[in-house]
Structure formats: structure tokens, C-alpha cells
Motif scaffolding. Structure first.
Motif, short mmCIF file in Angstrom:
data_model
loop_
_atom_site.label_atom_id
_atom_site.label_comp_id
_atom_site.label_asym_id
_atom_site.label_seq_id
_atom_site.Cartn_x
_atom_site.Cartn_y
_atom_site.Cartn_z
N PHE A 134 -41.20 -4.03 8.84
CA PHE A 134 -40.51 -5.31 8.76
C PHE A 134 -39.00 -5.10 8.85
CE2 PHE A 134 -39.00 -8.98 6.03
CZ PHE A 134 -39.20 -9.95 7.00
N LEU A 135 -38.49 -4.07 8.16
CA LEU A 135 -37.05 -3.79 8.22
C LEU A 135 -36.61 -3.42 9.63
CD1 LEU A 135 -36.42 -1.85 4.88
CD2 LEU A 135 -35.82 -4.21 5.44
N ASP A 136 -37.43 -2.65 10.36
CA ASP A 136 -37.13 -2.33 11.76
C ASP A 136 -37.02 -3.62 12.58
OD1 ASP A 136 -37.29 0.40 11.26
OD2 ASP A 136 -39.36 0.58 12.00
N LEU A 137 -37.98 -4.51 12.37
CA LEU A 137 -37.99 -5.77 13.10
C LEU A 137 -36.75 -6.60 12.78
CD1 LEU A 137 -39.62 -7.62 15.02
CD2 LEU A 137 -40.74 -8.55 13.00
N LEU A 138 -36.39 -6.67 11.52
CA LEU A 138 -35.19 -7.42 11.13
C LEU A 138 -33.95 -6.82 11.78
CD1 LEU A 138 -35.86 -8.08 7.32
CD2 LEU A 138 -36.17 -9.66 9.24
#
Length: 191
Positions: free
Chosen positions: A56-60
Motif C-alpha cells: 500500500f505504501l508503494d502504491l501511495l
């Protein structure tokens, strides 16, 4: 709706559970939340497959969304083989925006970047499942696959949809029907 009336006319809000003999490997032992099922076709999200190479952090970060120091507890699911770059959030109905589609009484679906911003800032829904891509069927296609014993349908259960126990979702969904998946045939001639 078919003449035999053997398939529910609307599976929206149900879980599809792949039969062990599912011919399409992409859906082997998959569990799909049906977001929409009409005479024009059906759309759903696989809820038991994660993308191991994307957090999720990568996507953000890719979307240039501020993370507010959050910890990465949200898993990114492979929602299906169609439009895998498109994001969807299946979530509890405590979060409703103009773009949100309410699916039954216990679920809602939002497919805008705003929900990701809200989730990153702690203002998102209480429960959520983030997916990239979706499973889609043309008019009558899902009904035909059910008639050919490709899928079973069961009521959607919050625990099955939202928890992180991916390896048991298929068995637990089968269990809702009182079926022990070990007793079903995996291959022809195999008992």
C-alpha cells in the motif's frame, strides 16, 4: 434470468467460490466478491489473492499521496485479470462519498483516488479491501459458468472478505455451504 430459474437472477453482494475443477487457472481456488450482476454482465473482485510485490505504501508513493507516517498494514489484492492498473476499494458502508456505490447493507465500493488519500490519513472506512484489476463477465457468461459447475455462490461474510488469512478463505467460503473441499474432486478419476 434463465427459463429453469436455477441461478439467482442477481448475485450482487454474494461470494463466488471456484469449484476445484475450475478450467481457468487464473481463478483456481478463488473467492470473488460480486459487486454487480445484471443482465448486461457481472463484475467482481478476487478477495483471496494479494500482489506480493506491491505494498500500500508503494502504491501511495507511486500516486504521490502523503502517507502521514502510517504503517503498511493494508495489503494490495489482485482483483482480477481485467484492467489490472485500475484500483477499487471494497469497504464497510461507514465511508460514503459521491462516487461510492453501496452494495447491499454491509458493503460499498469506491474507485477513486480520494479514498486512498483518506485511508492514508486515517479517515477511510473502518474495514476495507484494496484491489487492482477486476473479474468481469459479459451478458449471461457468469450464469453459464455456474450452470457448468464452475462456481458456487455463498452469502458474503465480513470475516472472509476483510481478514488477511488468504490461505483459508476458499476453504472457509466452501465451509459456509457445509462442504468439505477435501471431499470434492480436484481432477477427473481422482477420489
Amino acid at each position: 434470468m434463465n427459463e429453469n430459474n436455477t441461478i439467482p437472477t442477481d448475485l450482487t453482494g454474494q461470494l463466488l467460490v471456484a469449484m476445484p475443477n475450475m478450467p481457468d487457472e487464473r481463478f483456481s481456488k478463488s473467492v470473488i466478491y460480486v459487486c454487480s450482476h445484471t443482465k448486461e454482465g457481472a463484475m467482481g473482485l478476487m478477495i483471496n489473492r494479494v500482489i506480493p510485490t506491491l505494498t500500500f505504501l508503494d502504491l501511495l508513493h507511486q500516486l504521490d499521496i502523503q502517507t502521514y507516517g502510517m504503517e503498511d498494514e493494508i495489503r494490495v489484492h489482485l482483483g482480477g485479470p481485467v484492467d489490472e492498473e485500475r484500483g477499487f476499494v471494497l469497504h464497510s458502508p461507514d465511508y460514503i462519498k459521491d462516487s461510492t456505490v453501496v452494495v447491499g447493507s454491509k458493503f460499498a465500493l469506491t474507485a477513486t483516488i480520494d479514498i486512498l488519500r483518506d485511508m492514508a490519513s486515517g479517515e477511510g472506512p473502518a474495514q476495507s479491501l484494496l484491489a487492482l484489476g477486476y473479474a468481469g463477465w459479459g451478458p449471461g457468461q457468469l450464469d453459464q459458468e455456474i450452470l457448468e459447475n464452475g462456481w458456487l455462490s455463498v452469502p458474503a461474510d465480513d470475516a472472509i472478505v476483510y481478514d488477511n488469512q488468504m490461505e483459508t478463505k476458499w476453504e472457509r467460503a466452501m465451509g459456509q455451504l457445509g462442504i468439505d473441499p477435501r471431499l470434492l474432486l480436484d481432477e477427473a478419476g481422482h477420489a
